[in-house]
Design an enzyme around this catalytic site. Structure first.
Site, mmCIF file in Angstrom:
data_model
loop_
_atom_site.group_PDB
_atom_site.id
_atom_site.type_symbol
_atom_site.label_atom_id
_atom_site.label_comp_id
_atom_site.label_asym_id
_atom_site.label_seq_id
_atom_site.Cartn_x
_atom_site.Cartn_y
_atom_site.Cartn_z
ATOM 1 N N MET A 29 32.874 38.940 40.458
ATOM 2 C CA MET A 29 31.951 38.460 41.495
ATOM 3 C C MET A 29 31.604 39.613 42.441
ATOM 4 S SD MET A 29 32.838 34.507 42.120
ATOM 5 C CE MET A 29 34.199 34.711 43.235
ATOM 6 N N GLY A 30 31.818 40.852 41.968
ATOM 7 C CA GLY A 30 31.482 42.016 42.790
ATOM 8 C C GLY A 30 32.502 42.235 43.894
ATOM 9 N N ALA A 31 32.084 43.013 44.931
ATOM 10 C CA ALA A 31 33.007 43.450 45.995
ATOM 11 C C ALA A 31 34.243 44.069 45.326
ATOM 12 C CB ALA A 31 33.382 42.297 46.921
ATOM 13 N N HIS A 33 37.266 46.321 43.751
ATOM 14 C CA HIS A 33 38.381 47.118 44.259
ATOM 15 C C HIS A 33 39.152 47.650 43.050
ATOM 16 C CE1 HIS A 33 40.675 43.599 43.184
ATOM 17 N NE2 HIS A 33 39.937 42.851 44.005
ATOM 18 N N GLY A 35 41.712 46.730 41.619
ATOM 19 C CA GLY A 35 42.153 45.705 40.665
ATOM 20 C C GLY A 35 41.099 45.523 39.580
ATOM 21 N N HIS A 36 39.828 45.343 39.993
ATOM 22 C CA HIS A 36 38.744 45.210 39.004
ATOM 23 C C HIS A 36 38.642 46.479 38.156
ATOM 24 C CE1 HIS A 36 37.103 42.592 42.358
ATOM 25 N NE2 HIS A 36 37.056 41.762 41.344
ATOM 26 N N GLN A 60 31.747 27.553 41.624
ATOM 27 C CA GLN A 60 33.207 27.567 41.766
ATOM 28 C C GLN A 60 33.646 27.568 43.230
ATOM 29 O OE1 GLN A 60 33.458 31.526 39.650
ATOM 30 N NE2 GLN A 60 35.223 31.788 40.967
HETATM 31 O O1 PAF Z 1 38.006 35.934 39.096
HETATM 32 C C1 PAF Z 1 36.800 35.975 39.426
HETATM 33 O O2 PAF Z 1 36.335 36.924 40.054
HETATM 34 C C2 PAF Z 1 35.896 34.821 39.047
HETATM 35 O O3 PAF Z 1 36.564 33.611 39.128
HETATM 36 C C3 PAF Z 1 35.220 34.992 37.682
HETATM 37 C C4 PAF Z 1 36.250 34.994 36.552
HETATM 38 C C5 PAF Z 1 34.446 36.295 37.655
HETATM 39 C C6 PAF Z 1 34.252 33.841 37.431
HETATM 40 O O4 PAF Z 1 33.252 33.798 38.395
#
Ligand code: PAF
Length: 286
Positions: A29-31, A33, A35-36, A60
């Site tokens: 979902m962007g932003a 860090h 971890g991503h 969500q």
């Molecule tokens: O973990 C997230 O950032 C979100 O829940 C995901 C898996 C990208 C779904 O929108």
């Protein structure tokens, strides 16, 4: 790195990949860090082509204020992704993902009955809506998710298998700041005081892990419910933190356990308010 904003740009890009390779996929979902970035780096080790999506999924969020406040840093995200080895970034509009209202209701195997589920009604169904939509579009061979979202990971594994998606779900360890705070896009919303308080969450989780490992889950070890109370007390002793729940659960069914013998794998999961910011974390205990 190719940036795609529309479905047609994405399908053209995917069509240019060699037919015999498996695509790695990191939905976000962007932003972003570290971890991503650890997920993207892992994907780049495994796969020649790595697609990352950036989409703040409205279905969500069960709280509109939370959705509005969700940090958005797309330009910086793209710079980080290119460095980490992503080959495609997909940044769709809401219309591209949901041309009609998504009414699908998913079987989540009752894994949404505990923890985050009852506290965020509809959240995991929204995650299932967007992840299946993205899997349908990207058709990845591998998809990467962080262990910080322990319940989300279990639920994604469940519906991906149940719906027979030909994708391998790869889990990657939680990345922490040097003071132990689990990395999260929400950390940037913390005030300086709450940021300074937040590492107490991980300290309390580590203490629980130390207790269970030192006492080898013997009779001297506090029962799971008792240990959950000790952890909550520890976290709440900091006046800037307030636990929403601390649950010690069967790591497969996510159901709270009453004894250490009840399951082979046991996880402690918690959600904590640091002011208005809600942080989650978890720790393996067995
Ligand atoms: O973990 C997230 O950032 C979100 O829940 C995901 C898996 C990208 C779904 O929108």
């Amino acid at each position: 790195m190719t940036i795609c904003y529309t479905l047609s740009q994405l399908s053209e890009t995917l069509a240019s990949f060699p037919k015999d390779i498996q695509t790695g996929f990191v939905p976000t979902m962007g932003a972003l860090h570290e971890g991503h970035i650890s997920l993207v780096k892992r994907a780049a080790e495994d796969c020649r082509e790595v697609v990352v999506s950036i989409f703040v999924n409205p279905t969500q969020f069960n709280n509109l204020d939370d959705l509005a406040k969700y940090p958005r840093t797309v330009e910086q995200d793209c710079l980080m992704l290119e460095k980490a080895g992503a080959t495609v970034v997909f940044i769709p509009s809401e219309n591209e993902i949901y041309p009609q209202k998504d009414e699908r209701v998913f079987d989540l195997g009752e894994l949404d009955k505990y923890g985050e589920g009852p506290r965020r009604p509809g959240h995991f169904n929204g995650v299932a809506q967007v992840v299946t939509r993205l899997f349908d579009l990207v058709k990845p061979g591998y998809a990467y998710f962080g262990e910080k979202d322990f319940q989300q990971l279990a639920i994604i594994r469940y519906f991906a298998a149940k719906l027979k998606y030909p994708v391998k779900i790869v889990s990657c360890p939680t990345v922490r700041e040097s003071d132990g705070l689990a990395m999260s896009s929400r950390n940037m919303l913390l005030s300086a005081d709450h940021r300074a308080a937040a590492p107490s969450i991980y300290k309390a989780l580590k203490k629980a892990a130390d207790i269970t490992s030192a006492q080898n889950l013997s009779l001297n070890c506090p029962a799971p419910e008792e240990l959950a109370e000790i952890v909550a007390g520890e976290i709440n002793s900091n006046p800037l933190l307030k636990t929403e729940y601390v649950e010690i659960v069967n790591a497969i069914t996510l159901k709270p356990v009453k004894s250490w013998e009840e399951a082979d794998e046991i996880q402690l999961c918690t959600a904590v308010f640091a002011g208005k910011v809600r942080l989650i974390d978890n720790q393996k205990l067995k």
